[in-house]
Design an enzyme around this catalytic site. Structure first.
Site, PDB file in Angstrom:
ATOM      1  N   ASP A 132       6.048  67.589   9.481  1.00  0.00           N
ATOM      2  CA  ASP A 132       6.912  66.797  10.352  1.00  0.00           C
ATOM      3  C   ASP A 132       8.336  67.319  10.171  1.00  0.00           C
ATOM      4  O   ASP A 132       8.852  67.332   9.051  1.00  0.00           O
ATOM      5  CB  ASP A 132       6.828  65.321   9.917  1.00  0.00           C
ATOM      6  CG  ASP A 132       6.923  64.365  11.066  1.00  0.00           C
ATOM      7  OD1 ASP A 132       7.876  64.499  11.839  1.00  0.00           O
ATOM      8  OD2 ASP A 132       6.068  63.469  11.166  1.00  0.00           O
ATOM      9  N   ASP A 187      10.118  65.318  15.256  1.00  0.00           N
ATOM     10  CA  ASP A 187      10.460  63.908  15.423  1.00  0.00           C
ATOM     11  C   ASP A 187      11.510  63.721  16.524  1.00  0.00           C
ATOM     12  O   ASP A 187      12.492  64.476  16.581  1.00  0.00           O
ATOM     13  CB  ASP A 187      11.017  63.413  14.080  1.00  0.00           C
ATOM     14  CG  ASP A 187      11.146  61.908  14.003  1.00  0.00           C
ATOM     15  OD1 ASP A 187      10.115  61.227  14.020  1.00  0.00           O
ATOM     16  OD2 ASP A 187      12.293  61.419  13.917  1.00  0.00           O
ATOM     17  N   GLU A 242       7.657  65.020  19.620  1.00  0.00           N
ATOM     18  CA  GLU A 242       7.502  63.580  19.879  1.00  0.00           C
ATOM     19  C   GLU A 242       8.469  63.196  20.995  1.00  0.00           C
ATOM     20  O   GLU A 242       9.685  63.281  20.827  1.00  0.00           O
ATOM     21  CB  GLU A 242       7.821  62.761  18.624  1.00  0.00           C
ATOM     22  CG  GLU A 242       7.530  61.291  18.849  1.00  0.00           C
ATOM     23  CD  GLU A 242       8.314  60.349  17.976  1.00  0.00           C
ATOM     24  OE1 GLU A 242       7.906  59.188  17.848  1.00  0.00           O
ATOM     25  OE2 GLU A 242       9.357  60.757  17.422  1.00  0.00           O
ATOM     26  N   HIS A 299       1.379  56.458  13.809  1.00  0.00           N
ATOM     27  CA  HIS A 299       1.913  55.516  12.821  1.00  0.00           C
ATOM     28  C   HIS A 299       2.983  54.592  13.387  1.00  0.00           C
ATOM     29  O   HIS A 299       3.567  53.819  12.639  1.00  0.00           O
ATOM     30  CB  HIS A 299       2.479  56.313  11.645  1.00  0.00           C
ATOM     31  CG  HIS A 299       3.624  57.186  12.069  1.00  0.00           C
ATOM     32  ND1 HIS A 299       3.471  58.248  12.943  1.00  0.00           N
ATOM     33  CD2 HIS A 299       4.951  57.133  11.784  1.00  0.00           C
ATOM     34  CE1 HIS A 299       4.650  58.803  13.156  1.00  0.00           C
ATOM     35  NE2 HIS A 299       5.555  58.146  12.466  1.00  0.00           N
ATOM     36  N   ASP A 300       3.278  54.714  14.678  1.00  0.00           N
ATOM     37  CA  ASP A 300       4.283  53.853  15.303  1.00  0.00           C
ATOM     38  C   ASP A 300       3.691  52.878  16.311  1.00  0.00           C
ATOM     39  O   ASP A 300       4.423  52.096  16.907  1.00  0.00           O
ATOM     40  CB  ASP A 300       5.321  54.712  16.052  1.00  0.00           C
ATOM     41  CG  ASP A 300       6.127  55.590  15.122  1.00  0.00           C
ATOM     42  OD1 ASP A 300       6.408  55.160  13.984  1.00  0.00           O
ATOM     43  OD2 ASP A 300       6.479  56.709  15.524  1.00  0.00           O
TER      44      ASP A 300
HETATM   45  C1  NOJ Z   1       9.771  58.563  15.082  1.00  0.00           C
HETATM   46  C2  NOJ Z   1       8.845  58.375  13.934  1.00  0.00           C
HETATM   47  O1  NOJ Z   1       7.534  58.579  14.358  1.00  0.00           O
HETATM   48  C3  NOJ Z   1       9.097  56.999  13.392  1.00  0.00           C
HETATM   49  O2  NOJ Z   1       8.142  56.625  12.454  1.00  0.00           O
HETATM   50  C4  NOJ Z   1      10.486  56.971  12.816  1.00  0.00           C
HETATM   51  O3  NOJ Z   1      10.787  55.677  12.379  1.00  0.00           O
HETATM   52  C5  NOJ Z   1      11.506  57.405  13.853  1.00  0.00           C
HETATM   53  N1  NOJ Z   1      11.107  58.556  14.583  1.00  0.00           N
HETATM   54  C6  NOJ Z   1      12.799  57.740  13.191  1.00  0.00           C
HETATM   55  O4  NOJ Z   1      12.666  58.955  12.515  1.00  0.00           O
END
Ligand code: NOJ
Length: 534
Positions: A100, A202, A265, A326-327
């Protein structure tokens, strides 16, 4: 199949959230040696690449997405030597490793930020985004943090505000500064030289902000259940045109090496998303496509989304699909247990690279988190609205033991209460388990060029049915029929004859299909065609 397809086009990506995969040293948190212990499982499952959420030194304000050193491993996860061992073991099994890369922001504990905030004259002042207060002392503009409140934090010592798209402990880097660009591109080189095969990047659409810092307008469609920052349209703090030049620089670094890649992302409407493919060789290899997470789970809505995406892809753009991460709420908690099998078949038969989230393959669901065990800063900042991400980050359920085989002590997040029935050991014994289905789908996909890299052809269908064909020159073609509904359904087509290659229900393989498929409720079927269907 004259064309050469790269590993990341043919392969299946598996996301590991390292804190929750396997603890090897009895501290209740997963680590790199733990991941090594579980690589045989991933090899057995058949995935091609593993993406690790951040493993770098971090104060863990956002569980590793706040990085204080980009070129080391946090002691919680192990050492650089552990990392070298992990990559060796991944490669020995013929798999790839993605890290990542978090370019948008550092931790406020990163030495760059300590230096930057030390004075207005600091040599690194311009590495972050500092702005004067308004004449009344207020924030420079109305931009909001994704984790609640203003995105501006006042710094007493130097009398200016700094910008943070996430926590105030995560100041945004100033990517308009070439020194920042160079330093961060060197981070990529550091890991590429160590052998990583690529990066998940990210919030890549965030990294450049408006040069005039214009206010964002309110979103007239805002719904109260949405996260508070969505009250404003993110017009000026995200998706700025200049981001594409920076991505081009990242891509050029990757292309200095052999077959490395990046997946970005990006949460944007599809017509914006596809711009991140850039022009040939300048864009992100795979801009993450989250439509299977965001689209209402109905055959027609999903079908429309797939067709639209396929139509919008640029000629050089390779598609990809994601079911969970994970989000976001766990797949099974979004769509239910029965549809989880349809989702698996869809993910692994659509055209494009699939990304699987750890535990989804055994049907892990969101785990309720008691208030005194909440970890996620998003939930702490905006409590009680259901935005917390702990429920989808709980420990992998390896077996039915009290700590799920994940750890020998109490885990950092609670373990699901259905661990006795939902775990890897139990699922491996059950030929009808979701895990068994995933494994067979992955195996079929790998064996059949049409499923791996073939064209996607939508076939008109009605109601709860989604039907499409995959085909490639000189190889078997397949029709995939998915029943999103709870009633039996029939799909007829003059040219549809062949046999069942795989069903989400047991004991249908090799059944002859002659111009019609009778689908059971919530059943998905892959038909191997006798002739090509026209
Ligand atoms: C996206 C990530 O997937 C998330 O988990 C994170 O909190 C935010 N970016 C900030 O880095």
């Amino acid at each position: 199949m004259g064309q050469k397809y790269l590993w990341w086009q043919r392969g299946v990506i598996y996301q590991i959230y390292p804190r929750s995969f396997q603890d090897s040293n009895g501290d209740g948190v997963g680590d790199l040696p733990g991941i090594v212990e579980r690589l045989d499982y991933l090899e057995w499952l058949g995935v091609d690449a593993v993406w690790l959420s951040p493993i770098y030194p971090s104060p863990m304000a956002d569980f590793g997405y706040d990085i204080s050193n980009y070129t080391d491993v946090d002691p919680l996860f192990g050492t650089l030597a552990d990392f070298d061992h992990l990559i060796e073991e991944v490669h020995r099994r013929g798999m790839k490793l993605l890290l990542d890369f978090v370019p948008n922001h550092t931790s406020d504990q990163h030495p760059w930020f300590a230096e930057s905030r030390s004075s207005r004259d600091s040599s690194k002042r311009n590495w972050y985004i500092w702005r004067e207060p308004k004449s009344d002392g207020g924030e420079p503009n109305n931009w909001l943090s994704n984790f609640g409140g203003s995105a501006w934090q006042f710094d007493e010592r130097t009398g200016q505000y700094y910008y943070h798209a996430f926590l105030k402990e995560q100041p945004d880097l100033n990517w308009r500064n070439p020194e920042v660009q160079d330093a961060m591109l060197n981070v990529l080189r550091f890991w590429l030289d160590r052998g990583v095969d690529g990066f998940r990047v990210d919030v890549i659409w965030h990294i450049v902000k408006d040069d005039q810092f214009r206010n964002n307008d309110p979103d007239p469609n805002y719904q109260p259940q949405w996260a508070p920052h969505r009250k404003l349209l993110a017009t000026y703090n995200t998706d700025r045109p200049e981001v594409h030049d920076i991505i081009g620089r990242m891509r050029a670094v990757l292309d200095e090496y052999d077959e490395r890649m990046m997946v970005g992302e990006i949460y944007l409407p599809v017509e914006r998303l596809v711009t991140y493919y850039g022009t040939e060789n300048s864009g992100v290899n795979l801009p993450f496509n989250f439509q299977l997470i965001e689209t209402p789970w109905h055959a027609r809505a999903i079908g429309d989304a797939v067709n639209r995406y396929e139509a919008l892809l640029p000629a050089h753009g390779w598609p990809n699909w994601v079911l969970g991460n994970h989000d976001n709420s766990r797949m099974i908690s979004r769509i239910g247990k029965e549809q989880a099998r349809i989702a698996a078949m869809l993910l692994l038969t659509l055209r494009g690279t699939p990304t699987l989230y750890y535990g989804d393959e055994i049907g892990m669901h969101n785990v309720p988190i008691p208030p005194d065990r909440v970890q996620d800063p998003f939930e702490k900042n905006v409590p009680g609205l259901g935005h917390g991400r702990d429920p989808e980050r709980t420990p992998m359920q390896w077996n039915a033991e009290p700590n799920a085989g994940f750890t020998s002590v109490s885990a950092w997040l609670p373990i699901a209460d259905d661990v006795e029935s939902t775990n890897v050991v139990a699922a491996r014994k059950d030929p009808n388990s979701l895990l068994a289905l995933y494994r067979r789908l992955i195996e079929l996909r790998r064996r059949e060029p049409a499923l791996e890299v073939g064209n996607f052809v939508s076939i008109p269908a009605e109601g709860d049915l989604l039907v499409f064909r995959r085909e490639v020159a000189n190889a078997r073609a397949f029709v995939i029929a998915l029943n999103f509904g709870a009633s039996a359904a029939k799909f007829s087509n003059e040219n549809l004859s062949g046999k069942v290659a795989l069903s989400t229900c047991l004991n249908r393989e090799n059944q002859i299909i002659d111009r019609a498929i009778e689908l059971r409720p919530q059943e998905g079927i892959i038909v191997e065609l006798r002739d090509r269907m026209t």
